[in-house]
Design a protein around this motif. Structure first.
Motif, mmCIF file in Angstrom:
data_model
loop_
_atom_site.group_PDB
_atom_site.id
_atom_site.type_symbol
_atom_site.label_atom_id
_atom_site.label_comp_id
_atom_site.label_asym_id
_atom_site.label_seq_id
_atom_site.Cartn_x
_atom_site.Cartn_y
_atom_site.Cartn_z
ATOM 1 N N LEU A 17 0.632 -1.199 0.180
ATOM 2 C CA LEU A 17 -0.042 -0.127 0.024
ATOM 3 C C LEU A 17 0.886 1.181 -0.124
ATOM 4 N N LEU A 18 1.946 1.207 0.765
ATOM 5 C CA LEU A 18 2.831 2.411 0.899
ATOM 6 C C LEU A 18 3.303 2.890 -0.674
ATOM 7 N N ALA A 19 3.742 1.808 -1.633
ATOM 8 C CA ALA A 19 4.020 1.951 -2.901
ATOM 9 C C ALA A 19 2.914 2.717 -3.600
ATOM 10 N N VAL A 20 1.695 2.132 -3.349
ATOM 11 C CA VAL A 20 0.442 2.578 -4.164
ATOM 12 C C VAL A 20 0.139 3.950 -3.773
ATOM 13 N N ILE A 21 0.507 4.384 -2.502
ATOM 14 C CA ILE A 21 0.212 5.781 -2.099
ATOM 15 C C ILE A 21 1.081 6.578 -2.553
ATOM 16 N N ILE A 22 2.224 6.447 -2.685
ATOM 17 C CA ILE A 22 3.456 7.112 -3.338
ATOM 18 C C ILE A 22 3.065 7.381 -4.851
ATOM 19 N N LEU A 23 2.901 6.305 -5.469
ATOM 20 C CA LEU A 23 2.618 6.360 -6.930
ATOM 21 C C LEU A 23 1.202 7.657 -7.000
ATOM 22 N N VAL A 24 0.128 7.073 -6.499
ATOM 23 C CA VAL A 24 -0.803 8.134 -6.425
ATOM 24 C C VAL A 24 -0.496 9.633 -6.309
ATOM 25 N N LEU A 25 0.297 9.875 -5.186
ATOM 26 C CA LEU A 25 0.986 11.201 -4.877
ATOM 27 C C LEU A 25 1.758 11.699 -5.957
ATOM 28 N N MET A 26 2.489 10.896 -6.418
ATOM 29 C CA MET A 26 3.384 11.168 -7.541
ATOM 30 C C MET A 26 2.672 11.613 -8.946
ATOM 31 N N GLY A 27 1.606 10.729 -9.115
ATOM 32 C CA GLY A 27 0.825 11.185 -10.241
ATOM 33 C C GLY A 27 0.394 12.612 -10.141
ATOM 34 N N ARG A 28 -0.249 12.808 -8.894
ATOM 35 C CA ARG A 28 -1.148 13.924 -8.805
ATOM 36 C C ARG A 28 0.015 15.293 -8.856
ATOM 37 N N GLU A 29 1.447 15.038 -8.715
ATOM 38 C CA GLU A 29 2.049 15.982 -9.082
ATOM 39 C C GLU A 29 2.775 16.035 -10.225
ATOM 40 N N ARG A 30 2.594 14.846 -11.067
ATOM 41 C CA ARG A 30 3.435 15.042 -12.437
ATOM 42 C C ARG A 30 2.234 15.206 -13.764
ATOM 43 N N VAL A 31 0.928 14.526 -13.590
ATOM 44 C CA VAL A 31 0.107 14.270 -14.510
ATOM 45 C C VAL A 31 -0.546 15.782 -14.883
ATOM 46 N N PRO A 32 -0.822 16.684 -13.868
ATOM 47 C CA PRO A 32 -1.594 17.903 -14.049
ATOM 48 C C PRO A 32 -0.507 18.862 -14.879
ATOM 49 N N ARG A 33 0.902 18.803 -14.641
ATOM 50 C CA ARG A 33 1.757 19.459 -14.868
ATOM 51 C C ARG A 33 2.002 18.974 -16.649
ATOM 52 N N VAL A 34 1.913 17.861 -16.802
ATOM 53 C CA VAL A 34 1.971 17.405 -18.269
ATOM 54 C C VAL A 34 0.735 17.881 -19.257
ATOM 55 N N MET A 35 -0.186 17.477 -18.610
ATOM 56 C CA MET A 35 -1.615 17.837 -19.351
ATOM 57 C C MET A 35 -1.830 19.176 -19.612
ATOM 58 N N SER A 36 -1.234 20.124 -18.644
ATOM 59 C CA SER A 36 -1.748 21.568 -18.941
ATOM 60 C C SER A 36 -0.439 22.006 -19.692
ATOM 61 N N GLY A 37 0.652 21.195 -20.053
ATOM 62 C CA GLY A 37 1.798 21.749 -21.100
ATOM 63 C C GLY A 37 2.682 22.552 -20.388
ATOM 64 N N GLU A 38 2.564 22.510 -18.986
ATOM 65 C CA GLU A 38 3.653 23.366 -18.115
ATOM 66 C C GLU A 38 5.003 22.561 -18.394
ATOM 67 N N ILE A 39 4.841 21.209 -18.460
ATOM 68 C CA ILE A 39 6.043 20.492 -19.064
ATOM 69 C C ILE A 39 5.764 19.718 -20.182
ATOM 70 N N ALA A 40 6.780 19.711 -21.028
ATOM 71 C CA ALA A 40 6.538 18.782 -22.356
ATOM 72 C C ALA A 40 6.807 17.265 -22.257
ATOM 73 N N VAL A 41 6.139 16.551 -22.885
ATOM 74 C CA VAL A 41 6.560 15.153 -22.737
ATOM 75 C C VAL A 41 7.854 15.055 -23.320
ATOM 76 N N LYS A 42 8.318 15.639 -24.246
ATOM 77 C CA LYS A 42 9.812 15.422 -24.766
ATOM 78 C C LYS A 42 10.656 15.654 -23.512
ATOM 79 N N ASP A 43 10.517 16.515 -22.661
ATOM 80 C CA ASP A 43 11.490 16.724 -21.688
ATOM 81 C C ASP A 43 11.378 15.896 -20.372
ATOM 82 N N ILE A 44 10.411 14.980 -20.520
ATOM 83 C CA ILE A 44 10.144 13.959 -19.552
ATOM 84 C C ILE A 44 10.527 12.490 -20.077
ATOM 85 N N ALA A 45 10.696 12.385 -21.228
ATOM 86 C CA ALA A 45 10.879 10.998 -21.912
ATOM 87 C C ALA A 45 12.122 10.376 -21.706
ATOM 88 N N VAL A 46 13.209 10.902 -21.187
ATOM 89 C CA VAL A 46 14.538 10.224 -20.790
ATOM 90 C C VAL A 46 14.688 10.319 -19.255
#
Length: 141
Positions: A17-46
């Motif tokens: 569950l700890l891994a899942v909790i961290i994964l969800v928190l990480m998604g909440r930090e990452r996904v909105p930034r990519v979806m809004s265009g704040e961070i380009a996919v090419k900048d996080i591909a590697v």
């Protein structure tokens, strides 16, 4: 199934569950930034350097859930498979899980490396003791 084995399965579940909790928190930090265009996919591909610090800390903590915890899962499965889990093993298992939660909390908040290392080292020591007890029980039975 004996209570002690159910409690060990619960410890395994809380560790997962700890891994899942961290994964969800990480998604909440990452996904909105990519979806809004704040961070380009090419900048996080590697690599993750384009993400803000909080997202990188969560990512590092998530990666860390596949290091020592993997050894915990193996020894816990051995303990369950053998059918003779004892209270000392159970206490060590829950101690390890508690230390992993403390380690993750430090990792994603203050990230004080010395404190994080102390908690990590304590978790490693507890895990080694758990392995030793399970191994001795299996070899001596």
């Amino acid at each position: 199934m004996p209570l002690i084995e159910k409690l060990l399965i619960l410890a395994i579940t809380f560790q997962a569950l700890l891994a899942v909790i961290i994964l969800v928190l990480m998604g909440r930090e990452r996904v909105p930034r990519v979806m809004s265009g704040e961070i380009a996919v090419k900048d996080i591909a590697v690599d993750r350097s384009a993400y803000p610090l909080k997202a990188r800390l969560l990512s590092n903590s998530f990666d860390n859930q596949f290091q020592l915890p993997v050894l915990f899962y193996v020894v816990a499965i051995f303990a369950l498979w053998s059918g003779g889990t004892n209270w000392s093993e159970l206490a060590l298992a829950w101690g390890f899980v508690a230390l992993r939660y403390a380690h993750a909390a430090i990792h994603v908040t203050t990230n004080r490396v010395h404190r994080r290392f102390m908690v990590y080292s304590a978790g490693l020591a507890v895990l080694c003791l758990l392995w030793l007890l399970v191994l001795l029980r299996l070899l001596l039975s």
